[in-house]
Motif scaffolding. Structure first.
Motif, PDB file in Angstrom:
ATOM      1  N   MET A   1      37.157  37.728  39.783  1.00  8.86           N
ATOM      2  CA  MET A   1      37.583  37.103  41.011  1.00  8.86           C
ATOM      3  C   MET A   1      36.660  37.579  42.130  1.00  8.86           C
ATOM      4  SD  MET A   1      39.387  37.931  43.981  1.00  8.86           S
ATOM      5  CE  MET A   1      39.721  39.574  43.456  1.00  8.86           C
ATOM      6  N   SER A   2      36.232  36.628  42.947  1.00  7.94           N
ATOM      7  CA  SER A   2      35.376  36.919  44.096  1.00  7.94           C
ATOM      8  C   SER A   2      36.168  36.671  45.372  1.00  7.94           C
ATOM      9  CB  SER A   2      34.156  35.997  44.102  1.00  7.94           C
ATOM     10  OG  SER A   2      33.401  36.132  42.932  1.00  7.94           O
ATOM     11  N   VAL A   3      35.743  37.303  46.462  1.00  5.69           N
ATOM     12  CA  VAL A   3      36.309  37.039  47.777  1.00  5.69           C
ATOM     13  C   VAL A   3      35.193  36.491  48.645  1.00  5.69           C
ATOM     14  CG1 VAL A   3      37.380  38.024  49.842  1.00  5.69           C
ATOM     15  CG2 VAL A   3      38.069  38.840  47.587  1.00  5.69           C
ATOM     16  N   ARG A  26      44.028  45.062  42.707  1.00  4.51           N
ATOM     17  CA  ARG A  26      43.151  44.482  41.692  1.00  4.51           C
ATOM     18  C   ARG A  26      41.862  44.079  42.420  1.00  4.51           C
ATOM     19  NH1 ARG A  26      44.732  39.805  37.272  1.00  4.51           N
ATOM     20  NH2 ARG A  26      42.646  39.563  36.422  1.00  4.51           N
ATOM     21  N   PRO A  27      40.899  45.002  42.525  1.00  5.04           N
ATOM     22  CA  PRO A  27      39.712  44.767  43.339  1.00  5.04           C
ATOM     23  C   PRO A  27      38.872  43.588  42.840  1.00  5.04           C
ATOM     24  CG  PRO A  27      39.882  47.083  42.729  1.00  5.04           C
ATOM     25  CD  PRO A  27      40.900  46.331  41.924  1.00  5.04           C
ATOM     26  N   PRO A  28      38.146  42.954  43.751  1.00  7.54           N
ATOM     27  CA  PRO A  28      37.322  41.818  43.376  1.00  7.54           C
ATOM     28  C   PRO A  28      36.061  42.237  42.635  1.00  7.54           C
ATOM     29  CG  PRO A  28      36.986  42.335  45.679  1.00  7.54           C
ATOM     30  CD  PRO A  28      38.083  43.234  45.180  1.00  7.54           C
ATOM     31  N   PHE A  95      47.863  41.089  47.361  1.00  9.02           N
ATOM     32  CA  PHE A  95      47.640  39.636  47.387  1.00  9.02           C
ATOM     33  C   PHE A  95      46.920  39.147  46.136  1.00  9.02           C
ATOM     34  CE2 PHE A  95      45.033  35.918  48.299  1.00  9.02           C
ATOM     35  CZ  PHE A  95      45.992  35.024  48.746  1.00  9.02           C
ATOM     36  N   VAL A  96      45.803  39.754  45.800  1.00  5.27           N
ATOM     37  CA  VAL A  96      45.015  39.309  44.647  1.00  5.27           C
ATOM     38  C   VAL A  96      45.808  39.460  43.353  1.00  5.27           C
ATOM     39  CG1 VAL A  96      42.986  39.839  43.235  1.00  5.27           C
ATOM     40  CG2 VAL A  96      42.777  39.646  45.723  1.00  5.27           C
ATOM     41  N   LEU A 147      43.841  31.787  47.076  1.00 10.46           N
ATOM     42  CA  LEU A 147      43.067  31.983  45.855  1.00 10.46           C
ATOM     43  C   LEU A 147      42.907  30.608  45.234  1.00 10.46           C
ATOM     44  CD1 LEU A 147      41.905  33.938  43.605  1.00 10.46           C
ATOM     45  CD2 LEU A 147      44.120  33.622  42.520  1.00 10.46           C
ATOM     46  N   VAL A 148      41.670  30.227  44.922  1.00  8.38           N
ATOM     47  CA  VAL A 148      41.416  28.899  44.358  1.00  8.38           C
ATOM     48  C   VAL A 148      40.641  29.020  43.056  1.00  8.38           C
ATOM     49  CG1 VAL A 148      41.461  27.755  46.607  1.00  8.38           C
ATOM     50  CG2 VAL A 148      39.291  28.568  45.688  1.00  8.38           C
ATOM     51  N   ARG A 149      40.857  28.023  42.215  1.00  6.28           N
ATOM     52  CA  ARG A 149      40.085  27.906  40.987  1.00  6.28           C
ATOM     53  C   ARG A 149      38.884  27.022  41.312  1.00  6.28           C
ATOM     54  NH1 ARG A 149      42.268  28.945  36.143  1.00  6.28           N
ATOM     55  NH2 ARG A 149      44.379  28.459  36.851  1.00  6.28           N
ATOM     56  N   ARG A 150      37.678  27.497  41.026  1.00 13.17           N
ATOM     57  CA  ARG A 150      36.473  26.730  41.334  1.00 13.17           C
ATOM     58  C   ARG A 150      36.423  25.456  40.505  1.00 13.17           C
ATOM     59  NH1 ARG A 150      31.403  29.856  40.289  1.00 13.17           N
ATOM     60  NH2 ARG A 150      30.456  28.060  41.265  1.00 13.17           N
TER      61      ARG A 150
END
Length: 157
Positions: A1-3, A26-28, A95-96, A147-150
């Motif tokens: 996951m990226s921010v 849960r770090p990016p 949040f993540v 949070l979005v799915r690419r």
């Protein structure tokens, strides 16, 4: 996951947004800041420090607006899932973890968000209802932070 953090002349607020991304339970994988043509010296200094410290990859573009900046950041992300965050926003530490679990549990879910706590001039909690695509046609059912799915060239990843 990226921010992905969008930024335009927001000074130290951008550093706070990046710090909130790295403070996740849960770090990016990465944090990308898209500088949408900042001209303010303080903002440019902060962006330079973020880049030099390795806390974020900073992508510079001519001012094209927040939507173009967000899209540039999503395109630069190396992950399927991306949190989009404005430069003056912060996300809570869980949040993540909470939103990623939703998208990982059901491939039909393409975005997840949360309530929005306002601070500063206005103190309030905004509780968007979310829903299906149809719910977004007539009203904003989600805050900008989500949070979005690419989307790939062949459909949702």
């Amino acid at each position: 996951m990226s921010v992905v953090v969008t930024a335009h002349d927001q000074g130290t607020l951008v550093a706070e947004a990046v710090a909130s991304a790295w403070a996740q339970s849960r770090p990016p994988h990465e944090v990308i800041v898209v500088d949408d043509g900042s001209t303010d010296p303080e903002s440019r200094r902060v962006l330079g420090e973020l880049s030099a410290s390795g806390r974020a990859t900073v992508v510079h573009q001519t001012n094209a607006g927040v939507s173009a900046a967000r899209n540039a950041g999503i395109a630069a992300a190396g992950t399927e899932l991306v949190v989009v965050l404005d430069g003056d926003d912060r996300i809570s530490p869980a949040f993540v973890e909470r939103t990623v679990s939703l998208l990982e549990s059901d491939s039909a879910i393409v975005a997840a968000s949360a309530f929005l706590k306002l601070h500063g001039a206005v103190e309030a909690v905004v509780r968007p209802r979310g829903g299906t695509v149809a719910d977004f046609l007539h009203r904003n059912a989600c805050p900008a932070t989500a949070l979005v799915r690419r989307l790939s060239t062949t459909g949702w990843n």
